[in-house]
Design an enzyme around this catalytic site. Sequence first.
Site, short mmCIF file in Angstrom:
data_model
loop_
_atom_site.label_atom_id
_atom_site.label_comp_id
_atom_site.label_asym_id
_atom_site.label_seq_id
_atom_site.Cartn_x
_atom_site.Cartn_y
_atom_site.Cartn_z
N ASP A 30 -1.13 17.32 -6.34
CA ASP A 30 -1.70 16.17 -5.64
C ASP A 30 -2.48 16.70 -4.45
OD1 ASP A 30 -0.80 12.92 -5.85
OD2 ASP A 30 -1.82 13.52 -4.01
N GLU A 152 -1.29 5.31 -20.61
CA GLU A 152 0.12 5.08 -20.29
C GLU A 152 0.41 3.58 -20.29
OE1 GLU A 152 2.79 7.31 -19.58
OE2 GLU A 152 3.63 5.33 -19.91
N GLU A 156 6.21 -0.54 -13.87
CA GLU A 156 6.95 -0.14 -12.67
C GLU A 156 8.32 -0.81 -12.71
OE1 GLU A 156 4.70 -0.47 -9.02
OE2 GLU A 156 2.93 0.32 -10.03
N LYS A 208 -5.82 0.57 -24.27
CA LYS A 208 -5.14 0.36 -22.99
C LYS A 208 -5.68 -0.88 -22.27
CE LYS A 208 -2.85 0.77 -19.28
NZ LYS A 208 -1.42 0.52 -19.18
N ASN A 212 -3.50 -4.49 -21.52
CA ASN A 212 -3.29 -5.13 -20.22
C ASN A 212 -3.97 -6.50 -20.14
OD1 ASN A 212 -1.63 -3.17 -19.30
ND2 ASN A 212 -2.90 -2.50 -17.61
N ALA A 256 5.75 -18.82 -16.00
CA ALA A 256 4.69 -19.42 -15.17
C ALA A 256 5.04 -19.24 -13.70
CB ALA A 256 4.58 -20.90 -15.50
N CYS A 264 -2.39 -2.99 -11.41
CA CYS A 264 -3.03 -2.80 -12.70
C CYS A 264 -3.60 -4.06 -13.37
CB CYS A 264 -2.06 -2.08 -13.64
SG CYS A 264 -1.77 -0.40 -13.04
N LYS A 267 -6.89 -5.63 -11.69
CA LYS A 267 -8.11 -4.80 -11.70
C LYS A 267 -8.50 -4.42 -13.14
CE LYS A 267 -6.13 -0.27 -11.70
NZ LYS A 267 -6.20 0.78 -12.63
N LYS A 327 6.27 -7.83 -7.90
CA LYS A 327 7.23 -8.33 -8.90
C LYS A 327 8.60 -7.76 -8.53
CE LYS A 327 7.02 -4.57 -12.23
NZ LYS A 327 6.98 -4.18 -13.63
N1 LIG Z 1 1.42 2.26 -11.73
C1 LIG Z 1 1.65 1.99 -12.99
O1 LIG Z 1 2.64 1.35 -13.33
C2 LIG Z 1 0.71 2.45 -14.06
C3 LIG Z 1 -0.53 2.98 -13.75
N2 LIG Z 1 -1.41 3.28 -14.76
C4 LIG Z 1 -2.69 3.89 -14.44
O2 LIG Z 1 -2.40 5.21 -13.99
C5 LIG Z 1 -3.33 5.61 -13.00
C6 LIG Z 1 -2.58 6.04 -11.76
O3 LIG Z 1 -1.94 4.90 -11.22
P1 LIG Z 1 -0.78 5.05 -10.13
O4 LIG Z 1 0.10 6.19 -10.50
O5 LIG Z 1 -0.18 3.71 -9.95
O6 LIG Z 1 -1.63 5.45 -8.84
P2 LIG Z 1 -1.08 6.03 -7.46
O7 LIG Z 1 -2.04 5.62 -6.42
O8 LIG Z 1 0.37 5.70 -7.32
O9 LIG Z 1 -1.18 7.62 -7.66
C7 LIG Z 1 -2.38 8.34 -7.71
C8 LIG Z 1 -2.13 9.72 -7.10
O10 LIG Z 1 -3.26 10.56 -7.29
C9 LIG Z 1 -3.45 11.32 -6.10
N3 LIG Z 1 -4.85 11.81 -6.10
C10 LIG Z 1 -5.97 11.14 -5.72
N4 LIG Z 1 -7.06 11.92 -5.91
C11 LIG Z 1 -6.60 13.08 -6.42
C12 LIG Z 1 -7.24 14.29 -6.86
N5 LIG Z 1 -8.56 14.42 -6.80
N6 LIG Z 1 -6.48 15.29 -7.33
C13 LIG Z 1 -5.13 15.16 -7.39
N7 LIG Z 1 -4.47 14.05 -7.01
C14 LIG Z 1 -5.19 13.02 -6.53
C15 LIG Z 1 -3.09 10.37 -4.99
O11 LIG Z 1 -2.79 11.07 -3.79
C16 LIG Z 1 -1.87 9.67 -5.59
O12 LIG Z 1 -0.66 10.33 -5.29
C17 LIG Z 1 -4.28 4.43 -12.83
O13 LIG Z 1 -5.37 4.60 -13.68
C18 LIG Z 1 -3.45 3.25 -13.30
O14 LIG Z 1 -4.26 2.19 -13.74
C19 LIG Z 1 -1.10 3.14 -16.08
C20 LIG Z 1 0.12 2.64 -16.44
C21 LIG Z 1 1.13 2.25 -15.46
O1 LIG Z 2 -1.22 -0.47 -16.66
C1 LIG Z 2 -0.28 -0.64 -15.93
O2 LIG Z 2 -0.19 -0.18 -14.80
C2 LIG Z 2 0.91 -1.41 -16.37
O3 LIG Z 2 0.68 -2.81 -16.01
C3 LIG Z 2 1.77 -3.67 -16.33
O4 LIG Z 2 2.96 -3.25 -15.68
P1 LIG Z 2 3.30 -3.62 -14.16
O5 LIG Z 2 2.04 -3.77 -13.38
O6 LIG Z 2 4.33 -2.63 -13.72
O7 LIG Z 2 4.01 -5.03 -14.13
P2 LIG Z 2 4.31 -6.22 -15.17
O8 LIG Z 2 5.74 -6.23 -15.45
O9 LIG Z 2 3.38 -6.20 -16.31
O10 LIG Z 2 3.95 -7.47 -14.24
C4 LIG Z 2 2.63 -7.66 -13.78
C5 LIG Z 2 2.51 -8.94 -13.00
O11 LIG Z 2 2.62 -10.07 -13.86
C6 LIG Z 2 3.57 -10.99 -13.34
N1 LIG Z 2 4.19 -11.72 -14.48
C7 LIG Z 2 4.76 -11.02 -15.49
C8 LIG Z 2 5.31 -11.70 -16.56
C9 LIG Z 2 5.27 -13.10 -16.60
O12 LIG Z 2 5.76 -13.77 -17.54
N2 LIG Z 2 4.69 -13.77 -15.57
C10 LIG Z 2 4.14 -13.11 -14.50
O13 LIG Z 2 3.61 -13.75 -13.58
C11 LIG Z 2 4.54 -10.12 -12.56
O14 LIG Z 2 5.28 -10.87 -11.63
C12 LIG Z 2 3.58 -9.14 -11.92
O15 LIG Z 2 3.00 -9.68 -10.76
C13 LIG Z 2 2.02 -3.60 -17.84
O16 LIG Z 2 3.15 -4.41 -18.16
C14 LIG Z 2 2.29 -2.15 -18.28
O17 LIG Z 2 2.46 -2.09 -19.69
C15 LIG Z 2 1.10 -1.30 -17.87
O18 LIG Z 2 1.33 0.06 -18.21
#
Ligand SMILES: NC(=O)C1=CN([C@@H]2O[C@H](COP(=O)(O)OP(=O)(O)OC[C@H]3O[C@@H](n4cnc5c(N)ncnc54)[C@H](O)[C@@H]3O)[C@@H](O)[C@H]2O)C=CC1
Ligand SMILES: O=C(O)[C@H]1O[C@H](OP(=O)(O)OP(=O)(O)OC[C@H]2O[C@@H](n3ccc(=O)[nH]c3=O)[C@H](O)[C@@H]2O)[C@H](O)[C@@H](O)[C@@H]1O
Length: 436
Positions: A30, A152, A156, A208, A212, A256, A264, A267, A327
């Site tokens: 990172d 992915e 969360e 993906k 979403n 609801a 995620c 956006k 959430k």
């Molecule tokens: N948070 C989630 O539940 C999920 C996220 N995603 C996707 O995964 C991606 C990452 O999301 P998050 O982990 O939530 O983001 P995050 O903001 O938690 O983590 C991103 C990390 O990358 C680091 N970073 C930034 N620029 C960098 C660089 N040039 N080299 C190395 N490290 C660098 C940052 O310091 C940070 O620690 C996004 O595209 C998101 O849409 C997909 C599924 C689930």
């Molecule tokens: O791309 C991502 O980052 C991730 O986005 C979501 O995961 P997450 O953002 O962790 O949360 P969710 O459990 O999906 O909830 C998203 C939002 O929807 C809301 N929600 C969820 C379910 C529902 O019935 N109603 C509702 O308002 C939640 O409160 C929350 O604000 C997807 O569920 C994951 O599969 C995906 O990998």
Amino acid sequence: MRMTVIGCGHLGATHAASMAEIGHEVVSVDIDESKIAILRSGRSWFHEPELDEMLARHVASGRLRFTTDFAEAGEFGEMHFLGVATPSMRGRDDYDLSQVFSAVRSLAPYLRRPCVIVGKSTVPVGTTEAAQALVRELAPAGDGVDVAWNPEFLREGHAVRDTLRPDRIVVGVTSTRVEERIREAYRPITDAGVPMLVTDPATCELVKGAANTFLSMKISFINAMSDVCEAAGADVTQLADALGLDPRIGRAFLDAGIGYGGGCLPKDTRAFAARARELGVDHAVDLLTAVDRINVSRRERVVEMTRKACGGDITGRRIGVWGAAFKVGTDDVRDSPALDVAARFHALGATVMIYDPMAVENARAIHPELGYADDALTAAAEADVLVTMTAWPEFRAIDPNAVAEVVNRRVMIDARNAVEVPDWHDADWTLHRLGC
Ligand SMILES: NC(=O)C1=CN([C@@H]2O[C@H](COP(=O)(O)OP(=O)(O)OC[C@H]3O[C@@H](n4cnc5c(N)ncnc54)[C@H](O)[C@@H]3O)[C@@H](O)[C@H]2O)C=CC1
Ligand SMILES: O=C(O)[C@H]1O[C@H](OP(=O)(O)OP(=O)(O)OC[C@H]2O[C@@H](n3ccc(=O)[nH]c3=O)[C@H](O)[C@@H]2O)[C@H](O)[C@@H](O)[C@@H]1O
């Protein structure tokens, strides 16, 4: 296999620890020194169940290392996962891919041997191809470096389980050579019965975004039904229960309320619509724009209900807010509906006091102007209205009679349908809910 994970956030840190858990040697990179320092001590910089235990175990054994040094990563890895963030571009709907391309630029000069870069971040269709072209230009190993995508799907709050036992693994590749390497990396997971689907990169990237946006659509659908129920004097929770028993529909994502938030779904839905617009697919744009519009309107709707409950004016009122996280089960406040609405109350002249079991510190960092409490009763003290915006189980368990003793008026807006209605009615509360 020796692998690296670039980006140690919610996705990356979880993926790195999980890859170590299934037997790989992992170096994770990172650019943020402070995050790396915390991870090196064997714990995470964000809340995620089960993650700290796994980090501690594998950091101690030396199977998992954290660094800010791309040279170390480039020389070490046979496979490099990219897990950096892809936020919305400022003031626009499409993705800001600067972290993805910056990570590729930092890593590529150290790739002297054949290896595979596997993107995991959520990206618009076409990104794999663009990253491949950049790598060809910058990596000393040139054509020996392949780029594939493997989005992915973790949630969360369930990230470890979702990474180690996902519903499916989807990979987008351009050759069987790369497919074989990725199959090898995930073998311990697929051997346990998890299906792997192999597609071309474009399909994989779209899977993906489509996943979403489908989830967003389900939530906006039930929220639209919620308004219809309200207008007709029906109950949206019962409606959702009845719909959900049809296996073609399913009960999941039919809660609801205040709408979806987080880093995620909001956006990704907007960015998918923006890419569809670029591709000239107008009906996809129409559909997803409506999904987003319904979602955004939920927040204003809660403000409106609160205004009404205050007799038409929020100014000078004291509002207790239960919930700040986007959430349940996380301390993440990125695009949190709860925090957004709380900030709107403040902007309208109310005094806001927020309690959340996990997210107060993160909320305070973004909105220092709002008031914060250490427990639910303190947040409710002297409140003219109490608004529940994150469905934490402790709010359901709380005794409404105890809350009644500390508030100014017994008025509750349950924006998540989170509390036990009869208990609150028995305690003489006026309860406003969305969709009833
Ligand atoms: N948070 C989630 O539940 C999920 C996220 N995603 C996707 O995964 C991606 C990452 O999301 P998050 O982990 O939530 O983001 P995050 O903001 O938690 O983590 C991103 C990390 O990358 C680091 N970073 C930034 N620029 C960098 C660089 N040039 N080299 C190395 N490290 C660098 C940052 O310091 C940070 O620690 C996004 O595209 C998101 O849409 C997909 C599924 C689930
Ligand atoms: O791309 C991502 O980052 C991730 O986005 C979501 O995961 P997450 O953002 O962790 O949360 P969710 O459990 O999906 O909830 C998203 C939002 O929807 C809301 N929600 C969820 C379910 C529902 O019935 N109603 C509702 O308002 C939640 O409160 C929350 O604000 C997807 O569920 C994951 O599969 C995906 O990998």
